[in-house]
Design an enzyme around this catalytic site. Sequence first.
Site, PDB file in Angstrom:
ATOM      1  N   THR A   1       0.814  -1.209   0.000  1.00  0.00           N
ATOM      2  CA  THR A   1       0.000   0.000   0.000  1.00  0.00           C
ATOM      3  C   THR A   1       0.852   1.265   0.000  1.00  0.00           C
ATOM      4  O   THR A   1       0.456   2.279  -0.573  1.00  0.00           O
ATOM      5  CB  THR A   1      -0.935   0.006   1.217  1.00  0.00           C
ATOM      6  OG1 THR A   1      -0.155  -0.007   2.420  1.00  0.00           O
ATOM      7  CG2 THR A   1      -1.848  -1.212   1.206  1.00  0.00           C
ATOM      8  N   ASP A   2       2.013   1.220   0.629  1.00  0.00           N
ATOM      9  CA  ASP A   2       2.868   2.395   0.717  1.00  0.00           C
ATOM     10  C   ASP A   2       3.401   2.780  -0.658  1.00  0.00           C
ATOM     11  O   ASP A   2       3.329   3.945  -1.070  1.00  0.00           O
ATOM     12  CB  ASP A   2       4.026   2.116   1.679  1.00  0.00           C
ATOM     13  CG  ASP A   2       4.452   3.345   2.466  1.00  0.00           C
ATOM     14  OD1 ASP A   2       3.761   4.377   2.389  1.00  0.00           O
ATOM     15  OD2 ASP A   2       5.468   3.266   3.175  1.00  0.00           O
ATOM     16  N   ASP A   3       3.964   1.809  -1.377  1.00  0.00           N
ATOM     17  CA  ASP A   3       4.437   2.083  -2.734  1.00  0.00           C
ATOM     18  C   ASP A   3       3.306   2.586  -3.615  1.00  0.00           C
ATOM     19  O   ASP A   3       3.472   3.538  -4.380  1.00  0.00           O
ATOM     20  CB  ASP A   3       5.025   0.812  -3.359  1.00  0.00           C
ATOM     21  CG  ASP A   3       6.488   0.627  -3.001  1.00  0.00           C
ATOM     22  OD1 ASP A   3       7.335   1.187  -3.699  1.00  0.00           O
ATOM     23  OD2 ASP A   3       6.773  -0.068  -2.023  1.00  0.00           O
TER      24      ASP A   3
ATOM     25  N   HIS B   1       0.464   8.314   4.201  1.00  0.00           N
ATOM     26  CA  HIS B   1       0.725   8.431   2.763  1.00  0.00           C
ATOM     27  C   HIS B   1      -0.543   8.169   1.951  1.00  0.00           C
ATOM     28  O   HIS B   1      -0.780   8.818   0.925  1.00  0.00           O
ATOM     29  CB  HIS B   1       1.819   7.450   2.354  1.00  0.00           C
ATOM     30  CG  HIS B   1       3.167   7.783   2.917  1.00  0.00           C
ATOM     31  ND1 HIS B   1       4.137   6.839   3.152  1.00  0.00           N
ATOM     32  CD2 HIS B   1       3.708   8.972   3.303  1.00  0.00           C
ATOM     33  CE1 HIS B   1       5.218   7.425   3.663  1.00  0.00           C
ATOM     34  NE2 HIS B   1       4.972   8.713   3.758  1.00  0.00           N
TER      35      HIS B   1
END
Length: 632
Positions: free
Chosen positions: A379-381, A455
């Site tokens: 999910t971060d990428d 993010h």
Amino acid sequence: MTITELETSRVSAAKQALQAAVEHLRGLQSDRGWWKGELETNVTMDAEDLLLREFLGIRTASETEEAARWIRSQQRSDGTWANFFGGPGDLSTTAEAWIALRLAGDSPHEPHMAKAAEFVVSNGGLEHSRVFTRIWLALFGLWSWDDLPTLPPEMIFLPSWFPLNPYDFACWARQTIVPLTIVGTLRPCRPVPFGVAELLSGSPRPRLDAPWTWAGAFQRLDKVLYAYGKLPVHPGRTLAMRKAAEWIVARQEADGSWGGIQPPWVYSLLALHLLGYSLDHPVVKAGLKGLDGFIIREDTPDGVVRRLEACQSPVWDTALALTGMLDAGVAADDPAVVRAADWLLGEEIDIRGDWAVKRPKLAPGGWAFEFANDLYPDTDDTSEIVLALRRIAHPDRDRLDAAVRRGVDWLAGMQSKDGGWGAFDADNTREVPRKLPFCDFGEVIDPPSADVTAHIVEMFGALGRGSDEVCRRGVRWLVDAQEPDGSWFGRWGSNYVYGTGAAVPALISAGVSPSASAIRRAVRWLEEHQNPDGGWGEDMRSYKDRSLAGRGDSTASQTAWALMALLAADERTSTVDRGVDWLCATQLDSGTWDEPQFTGTGFPGDFYINYHLYRIVFPLSALGRYVSRGSS
């Protein structure tokens, strides 16, 4: 100078710094469009690589010499090896380095070896090393398998709703534990021609914890499992190991890795090898070949050194580099920008991975961390890539918008029940795995974290969807997760500076007023933790020592994180000015910044990372946003 003249001079200096940094970053871009900085960790990677090759019978003299040269170069004057730059000596890391150097032929009587052994013994000896260190010892007859925690391969049969099934563990942990159930069951021993008496303290085994505690209960369960393992007949064990092997093989990535990270990679190779997969078997052959792609060889005055990256971060690095370039004022249709966007679009994931166990109806989408990591998008990428792609003037806008839409839909579906987001799985929050005696090193579950959630919230806000219920739930999660002092904990970066640097821009993006209590408390915390030189820094030891939160030598990446939070809150104070001055004054002639400190996190409290691009991509964003605000 007048105040206006000072501001003009500072903006001019920031613009010059941006120009130099952009040119440096351009020079690092691959012809294919991606960026990838070295991902530096510690010498356990190199020690365990030699041990793996020794066990498989493929260790060569040249590999050993080059790796040993690197390991020796990282030893400090006190004889120890640390887990991060400037950190304390680590017992297990020092022990593994010593053992690897013994493989390389170093005598235990040489001064550097004797000093290392003295440190190990004075800190409790191998008896107090982590479980994973003692597993490596047991593989070579240097430790008894009887003295290691037990995990039965039959756990592969457990359904996803049952406690301690593989999907209760984070993706990196489950991919490590499943092969280790095979290794620990087969209990191989391939002796080496030396012992480890120099590393033993003779200290007694620790006493069992009280049976009514989680630790005590699992210690006693471990004894039951050990007794079961000694039975002459184990119904279903052969089938369990075969199913575990099939599970492992099904999760090998296109580059031969497992998860693109060292621990599951090496243990998967060991497990398959022990089950009879030959070194020429396509799966094993691809795994070994893939490891070569993670090797860095470098000429030094003492000769060539060889080191192994624990993982690689091209997708993540490219997303951050794109954002930095755009923040710095590079045109949205610049060829380098479009080339990077093309590469990222080609990396979109369109298959299901383990995340679908908890979200079976969710359509695939998003991006992973590495070149070949399709089974584990994160999910971060995905959020950072969407934040970058939405700003690019791509010639095929329909293709770009469709990829962004799929990524956003996938992220919305990956939200956990509490409103936050973990990195790889949804609702991976069951605490039981943390209590296992086996799990004494690193985080083994993937609960929502402030930095990842921030993010994603920032992304929804940037897309004009701050009022969506999925975003509002994320905002509430962030507000609830704020520490009493106004900071946020940073799971994937060090630490409270990272968490706070992510949370403030996210809340502002989602529509929270700069005057809101949560924002003002965060700003006050950042102001209070600015170093006298104008920068910010935080030592990795803050994960274990809360008094070090926001305290440490100033670094370019951490200073940038703090500045991005303050700029998002529309702070126009000397705190911001001093931070900008620090970045401008410490920039190297080459356009980048010197940053030997580790500011990335693998496992809080245990495993840390120096992302070599952090020192340039984050300052680009901070200075670019500062200049943009001044000209608006």
